[in-house]
Design a protein around this motif. Structure first.
Motif, PDB file in Angstrom:
ATOM      1  N   THR A   1      49.035 -41.162  18.807  1.00  0.00           N
ATOM      2  CA  THR A   1      47.608 -41.057  18.560  1.00  0.00           C
ATOM      3  C   THR A   1      47.330 -41.525  17.137  1.00  0.00           C
ATOM      4  O   THR A   1      48.248 -41.697  16.336  1.00  0.00           O
ATOM      5  CB  THR A   1      47.137 -39.594  18.692  1.00  0.00           C
ATOM      6  OG1 THR A   1      47.825 -38.820  17.713  1.00  0.00           O
ATOM      7  CG2 THR A   1      47.446 -39.051  20.072  1.00  0.00           C
ATOM      8  N   ARG A   2      46.043 -41.739  16.869  1.00  0.00           N
ATOM      9  CA  ARG A   2      45.628 -42.151  15.537  1.00  0.00           C
ATOM     10  C   ARG A   2      46.069 -41.119  14.486  1.00  0.00           C
ATOM     11  O   ARG A   2      46.544 -41.464  13.409  1.00  0.00           O
ATOM     12  CB  ARG A   2      44.096 -42.271  15.574  1.00  0.00           C
ATOM     13  CG  ARG A   2      43.449 -42.646  14.292  1.00  0.00           C
ATOM     14  CD  ARG A   2      41.975 -42.256  14.360  1.00  0.00           C
ATOM     15  NE  ARG A   2      41.476 -42.032  13.024  1.00  0.00           N
ATOM     16  CZ  ARG A   2      40.849 -42.970  12.313  1.00  0.00           C
ATOM     17  NH1 ARG A   2      40.628 -44.143  12.835  1.00  0.00           N
ATOM     18  NH2 ARG A   2      40.447 -42.711  11.093  1.00  0.00           N
ATOM     19  N   GLN A   3      45.944 -39.832  14.836  1.00  0.00           N
ATOM     20  CA  GLN A   3      46.318 -38.778  13.887  1.00  0.00           C
ATOM     21  C   GLN A   3      47.818 -38.733  13.653  1.00  0.00           C
ATOM     22  O   GLN A   3      48.283 -38.580  12.535  1.00  0.00           O
ATOM     23  CB  GLN A   3      45.817 -37.434  14.397  1.00  0.00           C
ATOM     24  CG  GLN A   3      44.307 -37.369  14.435  1.00  0.00           C
ATOM     25  CD  GLN A   3      43.790 -36.038  14.914  1.00  0.00           C
ATOM     26  OE1 GLN A   3      44.523 -35.278  15.527  1.00  0.00           O
ATOM     27  NE2 GLN A   3      42.525 -35.766  14.646  1.00  0.00           N
ATOM     28  N   ARG A   4      48.573 -38.899  14.746  1.00  0.00           N
ATOM     29  CA  ARG A   4      50.023 -38.920  14.592  1.00  0.00           C
ATOM     30  C   ARG A   4      50.434 -40.068  13.694  1.00  0.00           C
ATOM     31  O   ARG A   4      51.290 -39.921  12.830  1.00  0.00           O
ATOM     32  CB  ARG A   4      50.702 -39.095  15.953  1.00  0.00           C
ATOM     33  CG  ARG A   4      50.793 -37.802  16.705  1.00  0.00           C
ATOM     34  CD  ARG A   4      51.727 -37.901  17.867  1.00  0.00           C
ATOM     35  NE  ARG A   4      52.094 -36.551  18.286  1.00  0.00           N
ATOM     36  CZ  ARG A   4      52.848 -36.283  19.325  1.00  0.00           C
ATOM     37  NH1 ARG A   4      53.323 -37.253  20.070  1.00  0.00           N
ATOM     38  NH2 ARG A   4      53.134 -35.044  19.621  1.00  0.00           N
ATOM     39  N   SER A   5      49.819 -41.217  13.908  1.00  0.00           N
ATOM     40  CA  SER A   5      50.236 -42.345  13.104  1.00  0.00           C
ATOM     41  C   SER A   5      49.813 -42.177  11.645  1.00  0.00           C
ATOM     42  O   SER A   5      50.526 -42.613  10.738  1.00  0.00           O
ATOM     43  CB  SER A   5      49.777 -43.644  13.775  1.00  0.00           C
ATOM     44  OG  SER A   5      48.784 -44.261  13.088  1.00  0.00           O
ATOM     45  N   ALA A   6      48.704 -41.486  11.404  1.00  0.00           N
ATOM     46  CA  ALA A   6      48.314 -41.184  10.016  1.00  0.00           C
ATOM     47  C   ALA A   6      49.348 -40.281   9.355  1.00  0.00           C
ATOM     48  O   ALA A   6      49.717 -40.474   8.190  1.00  0.00           O
ATOM     49  CB  ALA A   6      46.929 -40.534   9.987  1.00  0.00           C
ATOM     50  N   ILE A   7      49.832 -39.294  10.095  1.00  0.00           N
ATOM     51  CA  ILE A   7      50.835 -38.365   9.549  1.00  0.00           C
ATOM     52  C   ILE A   7      52.141 -39.106   9.249  1.00  0.00           C
ATOM     53  O   ILE A   7      52.755 -38.926   8.196  1.00  0.00           O
ATOM     54  CB  ILE A   7      51.082 -37.195  10.544  1.00  0.00           C
ATOM     55  CG1 ILE A   7      49.823 -36.331  10.644  1.00  0.00           C
ATOM     56  CG2 ILE A   7      52.284 -36.364  10.117  1.00  0.00           C
ATOM     57  CD1 ILE A   7      49.801 -35.378  11.823  1.00  0.00           C
ATOM     58  N   ILE A   8      52.525 -39.974  10.168  1.00  0.00           N
ATOM     59  CA  ILE A   8      53.766 -40.739   9.977  1.00  0.00           C
ATOM     60  C   ILE A   8      53.636 -41.675   8.775  1.00  0.00           C
ATOM     61  O   ILE A   8      54.541 -41.765   7.946  1.00  0.00           O
ATOM     62  CB  ILE A   8      54.114 -41.507  11.270  1.00  0.00           C
ATOM     63  CG1 ILE A   8      54.579 -40.495  12.314  1.00  0.00           C
ATOM     64  CG2 ILE A   8      55.164 -42.572  11.012  1.00  0.00           C
ATOM     65  CD1 ILE A   8      54.627 -41.023  13.721  1.00  0.00           C
ATOM     66  N   ASN A   9      52.501 -42.347   8.673  1.00  0.00           N
ATOM     67  CA  ASN A   9      52.287 -43.224   7.516  1.00  0.00           C
ATOM     68  C   ASN A   9      52.327 -42.450   6.207  1.00  0.00           C
ATOM     69  O   ASN A   9      52.787 -42.958   5.192  1.00  0.00           O
ATOM     70  CB  ASN A   9      50.944 -43.948   7.643  1.00  0.00           C
ATOM     71  CG  ASN A   9      51.079 -45.226   8.455  1.00  0.00           C
ATOM     72  OD1 ASN A   9      51.729 -46.166   8.031  1.00  0.00           O
ATOM     73  ND2 ASN A   9      50.492 -45.228   9.639  1.00  0.00           N
ATOM     74  N   HIS A  10      51.846 -41.229   6.255  1.00  0.00           N
ATOM     75  CA  HIS A  10      51.827 -40.394   5.060  1.00  0.00           C
ATOM     76  C   HIS A  10      53.247 -39.971   4.655  1.00  0.00           C
ATOM     77  O   HIS A  10      53.582 -39.919   3.480  1.00  0.00           O
ATOM     78  CB  HIS A  10      50.973 -39.153   5.327  1.00  0.00           C
ATOM     79  CG  HIS A  10      50.809 -38.267   4.146  1.00  0.00           C
ATOM     80  ND1 HIS A  10      49.987 -38.589   3.091  1.00  0.00           N
ATOM     81  CD2 HIS A  10      51.371 -37.069   3.849  1.00  0.00           C
ATOM     82  CE1 HIS A  10      50.057 -37.620   2.193  1.00  0.00           C
ATOM     83  NE2 HIS A  10      50.883 -36.690   2.621  1.00  0.00           N
TER      84      HIS A  10
END
Ligand SMILES: [Zn+2]
Length: 145
Positions: free
Chosen positions: A22-31
């Protein structure tokens, strides 16, 4: 020299494992990718919630546990504080500041390699934590004790 997995590599591994990205998961991973400062779930949430208004702390925990299950992130527990997360899954040395609670990685060879441990004792290492405690450069510079 850093061999930490990139966000793309982490996302690809999750996709291969059949996880929904999901968009949120990918934001967390990028972080998390490439960081050496071991943020807590709460810290990750605080850093991202402004950009990802629908984000919940539960989603952060859920994503972190998926990453841990897939061997992409290590979860470190410290007495009396929240677990901290790092994308460096190789054995490494943690430098823990007892003043600000900051943790950074020192990427060096371990004092005693896991092969040497095995050769000497037959002990097969599955996990390794080495921790140096003290005061970080920033806290020292600010005179904080
Ligand atoms: Zn500090």
């Amino acid at each position: 020299m850093s061999t930490l997995p990139t966000a793309d590599e982490m996302l690809r591994t999750l996709q291969h494992a059949g996880c929904r990205i999901t968009r949120q998961r990918s934001a967390i991973i990028n972080h998390l990718a490439g960081r050496i400062d071991h943020p807590s779930a709460r810290r990750i949430y605080d850093s991202l919630v402004e950009r990802e208004p629908g984000l919940s702390l539960a989603t952060v925990y859920n994503t972190l546990s998926t990453l841990v299950d897939n061997g992409l992130v290590r979860s470190l527990d410290f007495d009396g504080s929240d677990n901290r997360y790092v994308s460096n899954t190789r054995p490494h040395i943690n430098l823990l500041c007892t003043t600000c609670g900051g943790i950074i990685d020192l990427d060096r060879e371990l004092p005693v390699g896991t092969e040497e441990v095995f050769a000497a004792t037959g002990f097969e290492t599955t996990d390794c934590r080495i921790e140096y405690r003290g005061r970080c450069a920033r806290c020292r510079a600010n005179g904080r004790t």
